[in-house]
Design a protein around this motif. Structure first.
Motif, PDB file in Angstrom:
ATOM      1  N   LEU A 299      49.682  39.643  36.225  1.00 42.97           N
ATOM      2  CA  LEU A 299      49.931  40.486  37.396  1.00 42.97           C
ATOM      3  C   LEU A 299      49.115  40.036  38.613  1.00 42.97           C
ATOM      4  CD1 LEU A 299      49.951  44.053  35.780  1.00 42.97           C
ATOM      5  CD2 LEU A 299      51.904  42.855  36.781  1.00 42.97           C
TER       6      LEU A 299
ATOM      7  N   GLN B  46      45.076  41.929  45.234  1.00 41.73           N
ATOM      8  CA  GLN B  46      44.700  41.719  43.841  1.00 41.73           C
ATOM      9  C   GLN B  46      43.726  42.807  43.366  1.00 41.73           C
ATOM     10  OE1 GLN B  46      43.267  37.688  44.369  1.00 41.73           O
ATOM     11  NE2 GLN B  46      44.949  36.875  43.102  1.00 41.73           N
TER      12      GLN B  46
ATOM     13  N   ILE C  27      45.709  45.825  42.339  1.00 42.53           N
ATOM     14  CA  ILE C  27      46.319  45.612  41.023  1.00 42.53           C
ATOM     15  C   ILE C  27      45.261  45.747  39.932  1.00 42.53           C
ATOM     16  CG2 ILE C  27      47.408  43.870  39.535  1.00 42.53           C
ATOM     17  CD1 ILE C  27      48.784  42.799  42.123  1.00 42.53           C
TER      18      ILE C  27
ATOM     19  N   ASP D 155      44.272  49.336  39.363  1.00 39.47           N
ATOM     20  CA  ASP D 155      45.321  50.100  38.693  1.00 39.47           C
ATOM     21  C   ASP D 155      45.464  49.760  37.218  1.00 39.47           C
ATOM     22  OD1 ASP D 155      45.873  51.369  41.074  1.00 39.47           O
ATOM     23  OD2 ASP D 155      47.611  50.110  41.559  1.00 39.47           O
ATOM     24  N   ASN D 156      44.908  48.640  36.787  1.00 41.69           N
ATOM     25  CA  ASN D 156      45.146  48.182  35.421  1.00 41.69           C
ATOM     26  C   ASN D 156      43.906  47.994  34.565  1.00 41.69           C
ATOM     27  OD1 ASN D 156      48.161  47.513  35.132  1.00 41.69           O
ATOM     28  ND2 ASN D 156      47.612  46.767  37.167  1.00 41.69           N
TER      29      ASN D 156
END
Length: 160
Positions: free
Chosen positions: A62, A139, A142, A145-146
């Motif tokens: 991702l 980035q 992302i 969020d993960n």
């Protein structure tokens, strides 16, 4: 005065229930220790490790890292490895060792275990901060969020 009595009664009740739970757990722990080992505690660690590797691979994809960020990712992923946790000794042996200690010594031992855990988390935090600094703002979003507690388990489901 009535509030103080209620608070004292509630506190004693909670303490009594807690002590009853601990003693019940100690009685059943001896019976359940062998069964727990037979259920394959080691398999849980292997499953957890495989899940973590799969999740990190997903996050890696991702992020779409560039060549300069790859070395930082490798350091971060190594620090997040589940293998850095110490192997769990036999619970019956721990219980026997703890029974030989005085109450203050038991508490000191527990604090020592907590400090070891804190050291492992501090190492992970340092690696995460170093890698995070190499990411672009997109980035970082992302990544946010993960990765982290709100992503895993029930926290992730309830916080969104």
């Amino acid at each position: 005065m009535n509030t103080i009595r209620k608070s004292l009664l509630i506190g004693c009740s909670v303490l009594g229930l807690g002590l009853a739970g601990i003693s019940a757990q100690a009685i059943s722990a001896d019976d359940g220790a062998a069964a727990h080992t037979q259920r394959g505690h080691g398999m849980f660690g292997a499953h957890r490790q495989a899940h973590m590797a799969k999740h990190l691979a997903k996050v890696h994809d991702l992020l779409k890292l560039n060549a300069t960020q790859e070395s930082g990712w490798a350091s971060f992923a190594a620090a997040m490895s589940v293998n850095d946790a110490p192997t769990k000794p036999d619970r019956a042996q721990i219980r026997a060792d703890m029974e030989k200690l005085s109450a203050p010594e038991r508490l000191e031992k527990m604090i020592g275990f907590m400090q070891q855990g804190e050291e492992r988390l501090s190492t992970r935090l340092a690696a995460m901060k170093t890698f995070y600094a190499t990411l672009t703002p997109e980035q970082q979003k992302i990544f946010n969020d993960n990765i982290g507690p709100r992503h895993h388990g029930h926290w992730g489901r309830h916080s969104q």
